[in-house]
Design a protein around this motif. Sequence first.
Motif, PDB file in Angstrom:
ATOM      1  N   LEU A  80       0.812  -1.264  -0.023  1.00 29.37           N
ATOM      2  CA  LEU A  80       0.080  -0.114  -0.051  1.00 29.37           C
ATOM      3  C   LEU A  80       0.725   1.257  -0.202  1.00 29.37           C
ATOM      4  O   LEU A  80       2.196   1.292   0.647  1.00 29.37           O
ATOM      5  CB  LEU A  80      -0.941   0.005   1.184  1.00 29.37           C
ATOM      6  CG  LEU A  80      -1.897  -1.135   1.306  1.00 29.37           C
ATOM      7  CD1 LEU A  80      -2.778  -0.837   2.395  1.00 29.37           C
ATOM      8  CD2 LEU A  80      -2.722  -1.166  -0.123  1.00 29.37           C
ATOM      9  N   LEU A  81       0.461   2.312  -0.674  1.00 34.09           N
ATOM     10  CA  LEU A  81       1.223   3.582  -0.731  1.00 34.09           C
ATOM     11  C   LEU A  81       0.199   4.920  -0.333  1.00 34.09           C
ATOM     12  O   LEU A  81      -0.509   5.301  -0.907  1.00 34.09           O
ATOM     13  CB  LEU A  81       1.511   3.666  -2.080  1.00 34.09           C
ATOM     14  CG  LEU A  81       2.273   5.116  -2.422  1.00 34.09           C
ATOM     15  CD1 LEU A  81       3.645   5.067  -1.421  1.00 34.09           C
ATOM     16  CD2 LEU A  81       2.683   5.290  -3.728  1.00 34.09           C
ATOM     17  N   PRO A  82      -0.051   4.796   1.036  1.00 34.56           N
ATOM     18  CA  PRO A  82      -1.038   5.867   1.477  1.00 34.56           C
ATOM     19  C   PRO A  82      -0.483   7.376   1.122  1.00 34.56           C
ATOM     20  O   PRO A  82       0.828   7.343   1.174  1.00 34.56           O
ATOM     21  CB  PRO A  82      -1.176   5.491   3.033  1.00 34.56           C
ATOM     22  CG  PRO A  82       0.044   4.732   3.274  1.00 34.56           C
ATOM     23  CD  PRO A  82       0.494   4.024   2.134  1.00 34.56           C
ATOM     24  N   SER A  83      -1.324   8.236   1.293  1.00 39.95           N
ATOM     25  CA  SER A  83      -0.935   9.703   0.854  1.00 39.95           C
ATOM     26  C   SER A  83       0.266  10.225   1.818  1.00 39.95           C
ATOM     27  O   SER A  83       1.156  11.216   1.608  1.00 39.95           O
ATOM     28  CB  SER A  83      -1.920  10.757   0.975  1.00 39.95           C
ATOM     29  OG  SER A  83      -2.549  10.498   2.219  1.00 39.95           O
ATOM     30  N   HIS A  84       0.009   9.591   3.079  1.00 40.79           N
ATOM     31  CA  HIS A  84       1.113  10.079   4.060  1.00 40.79           C
ATOM     32  C   HIS A  84       2.257   9.105   4.398  1.00 40.79           C
ATOM     33  O   HIS A  84       3.001   9.527   5.293  1.00 40.79           O
ATOM     34  CB  HIS A  84       0.401  10.211   5.490  1.00 40.79           C
ATOM     35  CG  HIS A  84      -0.126   8.859   5.977  1.00 40.79           C
ATOM     36  ND1 HIS A  84      -1.570   8.267   5.476  1.00 40.79           N
ATOM     37  CD2 HIS A  84       0.394   7.801   6.600  1.00 40.79           C
ATOM     38  CE1 HIS A  84      -1.580   7.135   6.003  1.00 40.79           C
ATOM     39  NE2 HIS A  84      -0.612   6.792   6.762  1.00 40.79           N
ATOM     40  N   GLY A  85       2.559   8.176   3.472  1.00 39.13           N
ATOM     41  CA  GLY A  85       3.508   7.121   3.651  1.00 39.13           C
ATOM     42  C   GLY A  85       4.615   7.118   2.564  1.00 39.13           C
ATOM     43  O   GLY A  85       5.115   6.092   2.318  1.00 39.13           O
ATOM     44  N   HIS A  86       4.558   8.196   1.784  1.00 43.82           N
ATOM     45  CA  HIS A  86       5.705   8.119   0.520  1.00 43.82           C
ATOM     46  C   HIS A  86       6.919   8.177   0.889  1.00 43.82           C
ATOM     47  O   HIS A  86       7.976   7.372   0.291  1.00 43.82           O
ATOM     48  CB  HIS A  86       5.305   9.422   0.019  1.00 43.82           C
ATOM     49  CG  HIS A  86       4.199   9.463  -1.105  1.00 43.82           C
ATOM     50  ND1 HIS A  86       4.002  10.057  -2.286  1.00 43.82           N
ATOM     51  CD2 HIS A  86       2.852   8.809  -1.075  1.00 43.82           C
ATOM     52  CE1 HIS A  86       2.792   9.934  -3.032  1.00 43.82           C
ATOM     53  NE2 HIS A  86       2.203   9.029  -1.996  1.00 43.82           N
ATOM     54  N   ASP A  87       7.495   8.647   2.225  1.00 42.23           N
ATOM     55  CA  ASP A  87       8.753   8.616   2.561  1.00 42.23           C
ATOM     56  C   ASP A  87       9.178   7.235   2.903  1.00 42.23           C
ATOM     57  O   ASP A  87      10.162   6.642   2.591  1.00 42.23           O
ATOM     58  CB  ASP A  87       8.918   9.863   3.874  1.00 42.23           C
ATOM     59  CG  ASP A  87       9.003  11.176   3.649  1.00 42.23           C
ATOM     60  OD1 ASP A  87       9.117  11.372   2.298  1.00 42.23           O
ATOM     61  OD2 ASP A  87       8.906  11.893   4.659  1.00 42.23           O
ATOM     62  N   HIS A  88       8.367   6.541   3.732  1.00 43.10           N
ATOM     63  CA  HIS A  88       8.572   5.031   3.953  1.00 43.10           C
ATOM     64  C   HIS A  88       8.628   4.163   2.779  1.00 43.10           C
ATOM     65  O   HIS A  88       9.639   3.420   2.539  1.00 43.10           O
ATOM     66  CB  HIS A  88       7.496   4.771   5.053  1.00 43.10           C
ATOM     67  CG  HIS A  88       7.623   3.199   5.263  1.00 43.10           C
ATOM     68  ND1 HIS A  88       8.407   2.716   6.098  1.00 43.10           N
ATOM     69  CD2 HIS A  88       6.811   2.382   4.802  1.00 43.10           C
ATOM     70  CE1 HIS A  88       8.392   1.399   5.938  1.00 43.10           C
ATOM     71  NE2 HIS A  88       7.309   1.061   5.186  1.00 43.10           N
ATOM     72  N   ALA A  89       7.544   4.484   1.778  1.00 39.92           N
ATOM     73  CA  ALA A  89       7.674   3.703   0.220  1.00 39.92           C
ATOM     74  C   ALA A  89       8.831   4.173  -0.225  1.00 39.92           C
ATOM     75  O   ALA A  89       9.513   2.861  -1.010  1.00 39.92           O
ATOM     76  CB  ALA A  89       6.399   3.976  -0.185  1.00 39.92           C
ATOM     77  N   LEU A  90       9.307   5.170  -0.420  1.00 38.96           N
ATOM     78  CA  LEU A  90      10.460   5.466  -1.252  1.00 38.96           C
ATOM     79  C   LEU A  90      11.590   4.927  -0.608  1.00 38.96           C
ATOM     80  O   LEU A  90      12.243   4.269  -1.419  1.00 38.96           O
ATOM     81  CB  LEU A  90      10.710   7.290  -1.128  1.00 38.96           C
ATOM     82  CG  LEU A  90      11.887   7.624  -1.951  1.00 38.96           C
ATOM     83  CD1 LEU A  90      11.371   7.324  -3.510  1.00 38.96           C
ATOM     84  CD2 LEU A  90      11.999   8.916  -1.762  1.00 38.96           C
ATOM     85  N   ALA A 114      11.349   0.968  -1.412  1.00 38.75           N
ATOM     86  CA  ALA A 114      11.391   0.879  -2.714  1.00 38.75           C
ATOM     87  C   ALA A 114      12.966   0.861  -3.224  1.00 38.75           C
ATOM     88  O   ALA A 114      13.400  -0.003  -3.893  1.00 38.75           O
ATOM     89  CB  ALA A 114      10.545   1.754  -3.653  1.00 38.75           C
ATOM     90  N   LEU A 115      13.499   1.998  -2.592  1.00 40.00           N
ATOM     91  CA  LEU A 115      15.099   2.143  -3.016  1.00 40.00           C
ATOM     92  C   LEU A 115      15.946   0.821  -2.555  1.00 40.00           C
ATOM     93  O   LEU A 115      16.678   0.258  -3.192  1.00 40.00           O
ATOM     94  CB  LEU A 115      15.368   3.309  -2.474  1.00 40.00           C
ATOM     95  CG  LEU A 115      15.123   4.675  -3.318  1.00 40.00           C
ATOM     96  CD1 LEU A 115      15.381   5.920  -2.282  1.00 40.00           C
ATOM     97  CD2 LEU A 115      15.884   4.616  -4.527  1.00 40.00           C
ATOM     98  N   GLY A 116      15.570   0.475  -1.315  1.00 42.25           N
ATOM     99  CA  GLY A 116      16.214  -0.828  -0.801  1.00 42.25           C
ATOM    100  C   GLY A 116      15.965  -2.159  -1.495  1.00 42.25           C
ATOM    101  O   GLY A 116      16.916  -2.854  -1.744  1.00 42.25           O
ATOM    102  N   PHE A 117      14.895  -2.264  -1.656  1.00 30.94           N
ATOM    103  CA  PHE A 117      14.357  -3.418  -2.615  1.00 30.94           C
ATOM    104  C   PHE A 117      15.037  -3.456  -4.080  1.00 30.94           C
ATOM    105  O   PHE A 117      15.644  -4.618  -4.623  1.00 30.94           O
ATOM    106  CB  PHE A 117      12.848  -3.194  -3.011  1.00 30.94           C
ATOM    107  CG  PHE A 117      12.274  -4.597  -3.866  1.00 30.94           C
ATOM    108  CD1 PHE A 117      11.868  -5.651  -3.089  1.00 30.94           C
ATOM    109  CD2 PHE A 117      12.221  -4.394  -5.123  1.00 30.94           C
ATOM    110  CE1 PHE A 117      11.288  -6.787  -3.677  1.00 30.94           C
ATOM    111  CE2 PHE A 117      11.849  -5.663  -5.931  1.00 30.94           C
ATOM    112  CZ  PHE A 117      11.378  -6.686  -5.281  1.00 30.94           C
TER     113      PHE A 117
END
Length: 205
Positions: free
Chosen positions: A176-186, A189-192
């Motif tokens: 999931l990519l919630p509107s408040h979760g972009h920093d965590h997702a970034l 994704a970079l680590g992956f």
Amino acid sequence: MTGEVEKPVVVAVLGAHSTGKSAFLARLTHELRRDQVQVATVADLGEEAQRIGLPILRNHTWASTLWIITRGISKELEAWLHADVVLVDRAVPDALGYYRAALAHRGEHPDPRVQARLETLVRDHSTTYDLLYRTTLDPDIPLGDNKPRDPDQTFRHLADHHVAAVLHDLALPHRLLPSHGHDHALHDALGFIMNKLSGTESNTS
């Protein structure tokens, strides 16, 4: 096999309109290129479909859906030739979700044979996505104004629901990519991606 195309790392995003897909991918592109990673992007096909006269959004038909799915697959495969990482704005399951949302909005039911063909295409191609993110709708965030948008909030909610339903029905792994979760997702994704590129991936999907 001689001449076989080497598959890059493919990260794709899907979800209702104005939920941050393009903004997230722009940040991810910037970070990867800063690390000297060769990146190719596959853009949302809605405007291209509209330019050639195909109906989109609440007016989607099985034909416009099939065009977006097959055009998206072609563009993604073309991008494989030019990059170590391919970023996709609207993975192919998105088109099927929007088609279902359009039918629901109009009070129509899909032809089961058409639905089955579209589902097979989507399911089979989705195995090429290494990492798939679905944005979540925050109704308090207004529609973007950088391109034509469907202002119908009922349809926007239907799109959010049916995109999620397609992922569930086809058993497609995603995050999931919630509107408040972009920093965590970034960071995620970079680590992956870096682990995949270095051959040290761990399967955490």
